[in-house]
Design an enzyme around this catalytic site. Structure first.
Site, PDB file in Angstrom:
ATOM      1  N   TYR A 108      55.619  39.157 -14.210  1.00 16.65           N
ATOM      2  CA  TYR A 108      56.379  38.874 -14.915  1.00 16.65           C
ATOM      3  C   TYR A 108      57.735  38.223 -13.919  1.00 16.65           C
ATOM      4  O   TYR A 108      58.543  37.958 -14.842  1.00 16.65           O
ATOM      5  CB  TYR A 108      56.532  39.684 -15.715  1.00 16.65           C
ATOM      6  CG  TYR A 108      55.337  39.234 -17.132  1.00 16.65           C
ATOM      7  CD1 TYR A 108      54.487  40.092 -17.492  1.00 16.65           C
ATOM      8  CD2 TYR A 108      56.034  39.185 -18.091  1.00 16.65           C
ATOM      9  CE1 TYR A 108      53.430  39.563 -17.485  1.00 16.65           C
ATOM     10  CE2 TYR A 108      55.010  39.014 -19.666  1.00 16.65           C
ATOM     11  CZ  TYR A 108      53.775  39.363 -18.619  1.00 16.65           C
ATOM     12  OH  TYR A 108      52.429  39.063 -20.042  1.00 16.65           O
ATOM     13  N   LYS A 125      45.692  49.097 -11.139  1.00 17.03           N
ATOM     14  CA  LYS A 125      43.401  48.357 -10.662  1.00 17.03           C
ATOM     15  C   LYS A 125      43.895  48.231  -9.546  1.00 17.03           C
ATOM     16  O   LYS A 125      43.835  47.876  -8.190  1.00 17.03           O
ATOM     17  CB  LYS A 125      43.987  46.619 -10.929  1.00 17.03           C
ATOM     18  CG  LYS A 125      42.716  46.339 -10.394  1.00 17.03           C
ATOM     19  CD  LYS A 125      41.279  45.937 -11.660  1.00 17.03           C
ATOM     20  CE  LYS A 125      40.094  45.713 -11.377  1.00 17.03           C
ATOM     21  NZ  LYS A 125      38.980  45.701 -12.051  1.00 17.03           N
ATOM     22  N   ASP A 174      40.348  47.931 -16.416  1.00 16.24           N
ATOM     23  CA  ASP A 174      38.857  47.192 -17.488  1.00 16.24           C
ATOM     24  C   ASP A 174      38.276  48.268 -18.008  1.00 16.24           C
ATOM     25  O   ASP A 174      37.860  47.978 -19.403  1.00 16.24           O
ATOM     26  CB  ASP A 174      38.129  46.625 -16.021  1.00 16.24           C
ATOM     27  CG  ASP A 174      38.575  46.703 -14.427  1.00 16.24           C
ATOM     28  OD1 ASP A 174      38.457  47.738 -14.624  1.00 16.24           O
ATOM     29  OD2 ASP A 174      37.081  46.556 -14.252  1.00 16.24           O
ATOM     30  N   ASP A 181      51.531  44.453 -21.771  1.00 16.56           N
ATOM     31  CA  ASP A 181      51.431  43.277 -22.747  1.00 16.56           C
ATOM     32  C   ASP A 181      50.073  43.134 -22.749  1.00 16.56           C
ATOM     33  O   ASP A 181      49.948  42.761 -24.454  1.00 16.56           O
ATOM     34  CB  ASP A 181      51.683  41.458 -21.543  1.00 16.56           C
ATOM     35  CG  ASP A 181      52.417  40.684 -22.180  1.00 16.56           C
ATOM     36  OD1 ASP A 181      51.911  41.016 -23.436  1.00 16.56           O
ATOM     37  OD2 ASP A 181      51.685  39.920 -22.320  1.00 16.56           O
TER      38      ASP A 181
END
Ligand code: NAD
Length: 358
Positions: A124, A191, A224, A248
């Site tokens: 972002y 991640k 995930d 988000d």
């Protein structure tokens, strides 16, 4: 003494839910000196920008603001006003609690989760180059030379900065929030198995900081797996802290678990300023129809009252929202049982205001 608060009305359903929220907050009896300003697409003609300077000036003056949603047209050069406000005021922490409200239809019950999302970095940051641009060509050349990895000639480029200082700030916010709100556990979401130097840095900083908060349990989850775990065992989780993009996405997931965007509040908090806003957007198809659910922004008002130290009034307003929703009489279309007539945005706010009064 009255609290000074800027009310940014926004566009789309923004002005309606903002008015409803003002009604509900005023009903608590907490004295607020409102400064009302406008931002959003409707300001373009008059000011040539959706974020006129007087909006930021007002927030800087009052230090606290509550804001209706603002439209970001897709695929134009027009950057998100919401992201711009967060950046300009360094509102690095995005707080998004997700708590079940009895009476709101959902596949999940008794959800009580808090997402703490880093708000200023990650994908972002706004460093992106269109694939046909000269900048993208230069970036591709530079990056493939630097990394030794070829990049396709038609690739657009986006940059994901994650800093030590940015990570430490959001992690500290999450641990302190957990301590001050009687929470038991912080889970860092990342991640890092794939993005070893960006998410890896975030995870390293989390692991380094965790022992300083010995009273708070700490663990980490790959994003995930986190999504799957939330669907299967949400009761195992409490406060979750993560970089911008995962925050988000996961906060919408958690909003879905408590019955949708209409009831999901949020806050953007920095060292100097705080801007409270619902997670939902400007829902243009409902604009001007007195139809949108005002709950999410009113609950953002609850977070604001807590931030202002008005704990008793915050609790009263929260209970008033829960009471109106569980009675299911004065609720908007999205919460209305089949066969019952919904009420409008302002009517629902009036019902909440009645219960929120001291
Ligand atoms: P949205 O949240 O506006 O709408 C998603 C769905 O939820 C729609 O079906 C909508 O009608 C419904 N919905 C949303 N809020 C509701 C409410 N209060 N009551 C009842 N139903 C409600 O998301 P979108 O359609 O992806 O975005 C619309 C615009 O809002 C876009 O321009 C987007 O960029 C912007 N946006 C702004 C913010 C913000 O101001 N912080 C946040 C998200 C999206």
């Amino acid at each position: 003494m009255a609290h000074a608060v800027t009310l940014v009305r926004g566009d789309g359903i923004g002005p309606e839910v903002a008015k409803a929220t003002q009604t509900a907050i005023d009903a608590t009896g907490v004295a607020i000196n409102w400064q009302i300003v406008d931002a959003g697409i409707d300001m373009m003609d008059k000011y040539g920008t959706p974020l006129p300077e007087n909006v930021l000036d007002a927030i800087k003056e009052t230090k606290t603001a509550i804001k209706g949603p603002i439209t970001t047209p897709v695929g134009t050069g027009f950057r998100s006003v919401n992201v711009e406000i967060r950046k300009r005021l360094n509102l690095y922490a995005n707080l998004r609690p997700a708590k079940s409200i009895p009476g709101v239809k959902s596949y999940f019950q008794n959800i009580d989760l808090v997402i703490v999302r880093e708000n200023t970095e990650d994908l972002y940051a706004g460093i992106e180059f269109e694939y046909t641009s000269e900048e993208a060509a230069q970036a591709r050349k530079f990056l493939s030379e630097l990394s030794g990895k070829p990049l396709k000639e038609d690739a657009a480029i986006g940059i994901k900065p994650i800093s030590v200082t940015g990570s430490d700030k959001i992690l500290e916010f999450a641990f302190k929030y957990a301590q001050s709100h009687g929470r038991k556990k912080v889970t860092a979401v990342h991640k890092a198995n794939i993005m070893k130097f960006t998410d890896g840095l975030f995870l390293d900083r989390a692991r380094l900081m965790a022992p300083s908060y010995a009273d708070i349990e700490f663990e980490d989850r790959i994003v995930d797996n986190m999504c799957m775990q939330l669907m299967q065992k949400p009761e195992l989780y409490d406060v979750m802290v993560m970089p911008n993009l995962y925050g988000d996405i996961l906060s919408d997931l958690c909003a879905g678990m408590i019955g949708g965007l209409g009831v999901a509040p949020g806050a953007n908090i920095g060292d100097d300023y705080a801007v409270f806003e619902a997670i939902h957007g400007s829902a243009p198809k409902y604009a001007g129809q007195n139809k949108a659910n005002p709950t999410a922004l009113i609950l953002s008002g609850v977070l604001m009252l807590q931030y202002l130290g008005e704990m008793e009034a915050a609790q009263r307003l929260q209970s008033a929202v829960e009471k109106v929703i569980s009675e299911r009489k004065a609720v908007t279309y999205d919460l209305t049982p089949v066969g019952q007539t919904p009420v409008g945005t302002q009517e629902m706010a009036a019902a909440i205001a009645e219960y929120a009064a001291p």
